[in-house]
Design a protein around this motif. Structure first.
Motif, PDB file in Angstrom:
ATOM      1  N   GLU A 173       0.831  -1.204   0.000  1.00 45.93           N
ATOM      2  CA  GLU A 173       0.000   0.000   0.000  1.00 45.93           C
ATOM      3  C   GLU A 173       0.864   1.253   0.000  1.00 45.93           C
ATOM      4  OE1 GLU A 173      -3.520   2.141   2.700  1.00 45.93           O
ATOM      5  OE2 GLU A 173      -2.524   0.327   3.415  1.00 45.93           O
ATOM      6  N   SER A 174       1.922   1.265   0.797  1.00 46.87           N
ATOM      7  CA  SER A 174       2.805   2.428   0.856  1.00 46.87           C
ATOM      8  C   SER A 174       3.472   2.661  -0.499  1.00 46.87           C
ATOM      9  CB  SER A 174       3.870   2.236   1.936  1.00 46.87           C
ATOM     10  OG  SER A 174       4.753   3.342   1.970  1.00 46.87           O
ATOM     11  N   SER A 178       3.086   5.900  -3.171  1.00 46.30           N
ATOM     12  CA  SER A 178       4.301   6.596  -3.628  1.00 46.30           C
ATOM     13  C   SER A 178       4.412   6.545  -5.155  1.00 46.30           C
ATOM     14  CB  SER A 178       5.537   5.984  -2.993  1.00 46.30           C
ATOM     15  OG  SER A 178       5.549   6.210  -1.599  1.00 46.30           O
ATOM     16  N   SER A 204      -8.159   5.338   4.710  1.00 41.93           N
ATOM     17  CA  SER A 204      -7.030   4.526   4.263  1.00 41.93           C
ATOM     18  C   SER A 204      -7.423   3.809   2.977  1.00 41.93           C
ATOM     19  CB  SER A 204      -6.631   3.509   5.332  1.00 41.93           C
ATOM     20  OG  SER A 204      -5.582   2.685   4.854  1.00 41.93           O
ATOM     21  N   ALA A 209      -2.227   2.407   5.794  1.00 43.02           N
ATOM     22  CA  ALA A 209      -1.606   3.743   5.827  1.00 43.02           C
ATOM     23  C   ALA A 209      -2.697   4.798   5.692  1.00 43.02           C
ATOM     24  CB  ALA A 209      -0.583   3.874   4.693  1.00 43.02           C
ATOM     25  N   SER A 220       3.819  14.390   0.532  1.00 50.52           N
ATOM     26  CA  SER A 220       4.015  13.091  -0.116  1.00 50.52           C
ATOM     27  C   SER A 220       5.493  12.731  -0.262  1.00 50.52           C
ATOM     28  CB  SER A 220       3.349  13.095  -1.510  1.00 50.52           C
ATOM     29  OG  SER A 220       1.967  13.327  -1.416  1.00 50.52           O
TER      30      SER A 220
END
Length: 221
Positions: A173-174, A178, A204, A209, A220
């Protein structure tokens, strides 16, 4: 002798009377006796008038006469409406971010996109995020569904649908968030990204996250 003369005179007088009576009868006899009709004499002027009064349909057409040509003007043709030529698309090579097969890092790759306006440019950039032409690079957005995208006042507003098979772990997910921000923030005019799920703001994306509303260049990093 005198008597003889008088007799002759009497006979002559009788004959004159008989002849006079026959003359009167012949003068009074009808001129049309015997059923014979005298022809009527018509002057040239009267004949012309009578001929002109005859109905038109009684005239016999001349078989040798040539048909009279009818001067028909050609039908008017309305000009067809002008059709604007299709707008040419621009081409651009951009950086798109994926992860390695072990999902340990983000890897950039080049992708060519074509577009006619900004909205299509960002849409095509997201589509490039959904597929990788390299078997060593994995897309983190491949199973997501883009429902809509618009761009206004420097902000991209995206509405997506996340099916169950698009769920990733905390690391995935992170990396996905990104990869999205790095790909879209490479366009200098984009200042923020508002990501919606089925039209709503969620805390989320996948439950691991926090999802910021909106995501900016500053938050970001």
């Amino acid at each position: 002798m005198w008597n003889k003369k008088m007799g002759i005179i009497g006979i002559a007088s009788a004959l004159l009377l008989v002849l006079a009576g026959c003359g009167d009868k012949s003068s009074t006899a009808p001129a049309n006796e015997g059923g014979i009709t005298s022809p009527a004499v018509v002057s040239g002027t009267e004949a012309n008038v009578e001929a002109s009064e005859q109905p038109a349909e009684s005239a016999v057409p001349d078989p040798t006469a040539q048909p009279t040509a009818v001067n028909e003007s050609p039908p008017s043709v309305e000009p067809s409406p002008s059709v604007a030529p299709p707008e040419e698309k621009q081409g651009q090579t951009i950086d798109v971010y994926y992860t390695d097969s072990q999902m340990t890092d983000l890897k950039p790759a080049k992708a060519d996109i074509a577009f006619k306006d900004d909205t299509e440019k960002y849409t095509e950039a997201f589509k490039a995020l959904q597929k990788s032409g390299n078997s060593d690079l994995l897309s983190l957005w491949g199973k997501m569904e883009l429902k809509s995208l618009k761009f206004e006042n420097g902000q991209i507003v995206m509405d997506i649908h996340k099916p169950a098979e698009a769920q990733l772990g905390a690391g995935g997910e992170s990396f996905a968030l990104s990869a999205l921000t790095k790909t879209l923030f490479q366009f200098p005019e984009v200042q923020s990204i508002e990501l919606l799920v089925d039209g709503e703001q969620v805390e989320s994306l996948m439950g691991h996250a926090d999802l910021l509303h909106p995501m900016t260049r500053e938050n970001s990093q």
